[in-house]
Design an enzyme around this catalytic site. Structure first.
Site, short mmCIF file in Angstrom:
data_model
loop_
_atom_site.label_atom_id
_atom_site.label_comp_id
_atom_site.label_asym_id
_atom_site.label_seq_id
_atom_site.Cartn_x
_atom_site.Cartn_y
_atom_site.Cartn_z
N THR A 164 0.83 -1.21 0.00
CA THR A 164 0.00 0.00 0.00
C THR A 164 0.86 1.26 0.00
OG1 THR A 164 -0.09 0.09 2.43
CG2 THR A 164 -1.80 -1.18 1.31
N ASP A 165 0.21 2.40 -0.27
CA ASP A 165 0.89 3.69 -0.23
C ASP A 165 0.07 4.64 0.65
OD1 ASP A 165 -1.25 4.80 -1.76
OD2 ASP A 165 -0.23 4.23 -3.61
N SER A 166 0.54 5.87 0.79
CA SER A 166 -0.11 6.77 1.75
C SER A 166 -1.48 7.25 1.27
CB SER A 166 0.79 7.96 2.08
OG SER A 166 1.12 8.69 0.92
#
Lengths: 132, 132, 132, 132
Positions: free
Chosen positions: C15-17
């Site tokens: 995942t990313d922010s």
């Protein structure tokens, strides 16, 4: 060599869904600083990491996190290479943002023959990195 | 804005056991160029990517590879932002090494409300990026 | 071989922010499905990807995203291998969650000699994968 | 809970051009084992990692490498959660392949309020993980 400084912005890909840099990515970013140190010696990195006579794998890594990092943050990594024995050396990293200490890391490297996995002496061209 | 150039060395972490850059990592490196474009507008990236009113996810990405990349290689990425509709835009990337074309990529972005997933108009501050 | 299904949970590192899977990581996850297909033929993956006679690099990759993916999501990837010529083949991927189509991807592979970069014929053991 | 075992194959993306798993990727693979432990409690991982009341970031991580890992290797990770204080806990990992110890790692986690960064007590539902 005394201190080496590597500067780098935090990329979106470095972050996770908690909104900050994913923990192990910061070790990977520290390794980039080590690569810049090697490049500063004129080393061809592609040959260095695929050398069939001498491999220098990491046998230990650790990192302490003091503050979170966000996408777009500009960090400086201070990097020092220190001998542990005639076959093992440490790379120490201090990660800073706006003069605040963000994290502190170390990677420990051993020189080996990649076929036999037997330990080897640190090559002399790397000894010029030692902080003496 | 016409062309934007992002320069970057290939890191060890970008490579795979075939000895070259792992294919999807080059798309990630291209995204770094897009982030630099956003930074050049004075955008706070951390806020940009976590905005609760407007998200701009990628709905399509593609990449063509012409030559391999190795650890330590210095690449330049030429980056252009082009409107597709009033809600969708493309970012086009040309990846070069020593003036040779290495890869060509595109990411397509749509403006949405991240809660409802409904499409939104491209905000005016991003339109200044369009290559017109 | 007709269809191959690969199941996988979404990890935090994927995942990313923005809170969802980072776009190029889903291509990497698709590649895992291709690796499982190779393993199903009894191929030693480490030898396969470092073979000095035959390399099969990706020359094109693309992906369309229809819905976001979150940490912990269980996905199924349907995977098909299709010949394009006697030297080139595609791997097609359908990514599903709870029977909803999440993404659609393709990687295009060419058989080459890794030293000379000259194209080679697809080896017969891979042709058993073709969807005919 | 006593021991938890997580099994996983090494993917091509986990490797680097030295032909083995890139060092920090093995920490990331260990974190997957921690995620499986959380899933075994019925925790929704996406909510867990984006919780606005309680974040549990990693303040320290370390890993020792005894043997290299190659693409396609099947590993088992033994995972134990141990309290350090009423606000801090460790996750300990033993990575094995064919009953050989490959690596040993630990991640140290602190419970905080993500807004104020003030420390919090470990929630009771996580205490059921402690190895007592």
């Amino acid at each position: 060599m005394s201190n080496f400084i590597y500067s780098r912005k935090i990329h979106f890909a470095d972050t996770d869904s908690a909104g900050v840099v994913y923990f192990s990515n910061l070790l990977s970013i520290c390794h980039e600083a080590y690569e810049e140190v090697l490049l500063s010696l004129g080393i061809n990195l592609s040959n260095f990491f695929t050398d069939k006579q001498l491999a220098i794998p990491i046998i230990h890594a650790e990192i302490d996190f003091f503050k979170p990092l966000f996408c777009g943050d500009l960090i400086n990594i201070q990097c020092q290479v220190n001998p542990i024995s005639d076959k093992v050396f440490d790379v120490n990293y201090l990660v800073e943002k706006d003069k605040n200490l963000i994290a502190k890391a170390v990677t420990r490297h051993i020189c080996i023959n990649p076929e036999t996995r037997e330990s080897q002496f640190i090559p002399s061209y790397l000894k010029t990195l030692f902080n003496e």
